[in-house]
Design a protein around this motif. Structure first.
Motif, PDB file in Angstrom:
ATOM      1  N   ALA A   1       0.834  -1.205   0.000  1.00 35.98           N
ATOM      2  CA  ALA A   1       0.000   0.000   0.000  1.00 35.98           C
ATOM      3  C   ALA A   1       0.870   1.258   0.000  1.00 35.98           C
TER       4      ALA A   1
ATOM      5  N   ALA B   1      -4.304  -4.081  -1.370  1.00 36.66           N
ATOM      6  CA  ALA B   1      -3.443  -3.131  -0.658  1.00 36.66           C
ATOM      7  C   ALA B   1      -2.981  -2.028  -1.607  1.00 36.66           C
TER       8      ALA B   1
ATOM      9  N   GLY C   1      -3.523   2.135  -1.704  1.00 37.23           N
ATOM     10  CA  GLY C   1      -2.433   3.092  -1.925  1.00 37.23           C
ATOM     11  C   GLY C   1      -2.725   4.042  -3.070  1.00 37.23           C
TER      12      GLY C   1
END
Length: 313
Positions: free
Chosen positions: A232, A290, A294
């Motif tokens: 992330a 993840a 991000g």
């Protein structure tokens, strides 16, 4: 074509700084415990050689990994162990991050022979760091401080501090702890005041993407909670052109129920714009999820005025 080596004889490419060797020897010991024969190939990278200019001016973090990748390409080595915050967000064609290991303390450490904390520094004190991220975060906390460049490996940085060139320096706590130098840390910055770099404190292992045998051999070393967190963080950095030329911080925490909380901050190195900070949460079980978190955080930073790194000419 390079000769195919059996998994019983592995060569790890590593930089020759004390910290890089510790990292490589750590992986060596873990692999040996699983029955592999493992040797080290020490190398000096361009990032280790160019010490008179900041990384952002001479090509960014890739300077620390390029020679190691050449050794992998030529078959002189099979795996490269990196501090993950030094690994470029986009790996060259033919290479893959095969493993992310359990994270050490990701925080930044305040190191000073005379002062106990950042707050204790006198007005106008000189603080050493070559990280644009640390520079903008320090200036947000203490606009009066004089931030001066500091390059070199850990021992070099501590020596420069000891010589009196700086009143204090800021380093990654993980490196000091790994080298049994935790006593040099006067205090650690909590992420709320000094958000760490993407991947800070984590080790990544890079291999050629065609070496599926090595990828399989490294799976026992994978720490998935760490990998989800850094995936992330690195996605934020990748979206903003992340390298040493972006004053960007990203730090994720994973709860037991699978909730990933990602904090990111972007600072203006010129000091014109105020620090931009974003926090988002999502339930994640895969690296793709993840990375999606991000990317969403990066878009929010951009929407609030953060700027991508300028493309190299």
């Amino acid at each position: 074509m390079t000769a195919t080596h059996t998994s019983s004889s592995l060569v790890i490419a590593t930089r020759e700084s004390r910290l890089a060797l510790w990292q490589a020897e750590h992986v060596q010991a873990l692999l040996r415990a699983r029955g592999h024969q493992v040797e080290l190939l020490g190398m000096t990278t361009k990032g280790d050689q160019i010490l008179d200019r900041s990384l952002s001016k001479v090509g960014g973090k890739g300077l620390f990994v390029k020679e190691l990748e050449v050794a992998l390409e030529e078959g002189r080595a099979h795996i490269a162990v990196h501090s993950l915050k030094d690994v470029p967000m986009e790996l060259p064609e033919g290479f893959v991050l095969a493993c992310v290991m359990e994270r050490e303390d990701p925080r930044d450490a305040f190191v000073s022979p005379r002062y106990a904390s950042l707050d204790a520094l006198p007005q106008g004190a000189v603080v050493g760091t070559s990280s644009l991220r640390r520079q903008v975060l320090l200036q947000a906390l203490r606009p009066d401080l004089k931030i001066e460049p500091l390059r070199g490996n850990l021992d070099t940085r501590l020596r420069k501090l000891g010589e009196g060139q700086y009143d204090a320096i800021v380093l990654a706590a993980a490196g000091l702890k790994r080298l049994n130098m935790a006593e040099r840390i006067r205090c650690e910055f909590e992420p709320g005041s000094m958000l760490p770099a993407a991947g800070q404190g984590a080790l990544g292992i890079e291999v050629r993407s065609d070496r599926t045998d090595l990828i399989a051999a490294l799976q026992p070393l994978v720490h998935m909670p760490t990998w989800l967190r850094v995936a992330a963080e690195r996605a934020v950095s990748r979206r903003l052109g992340g390298s040493c030329s972006v004053p960007l911080a990203a730090h994720a925490l994973l709860a037991d129920d699978g909730t990933l909380t990602l904090d990111a901050a972007w600072g203006d190195i010129e000091g014109v714009q105020a620090l931009i900070q974003v926090r988002q949460q999502a339930h994640v079980t895969t690296l793709d999820q993840a990375e999606a978190l991000g990317n969403a955080v990066a878009e929010q930073l951009l929407a609030q005025g953060a700027r991508c790194a300028a493309k190299a000419e």
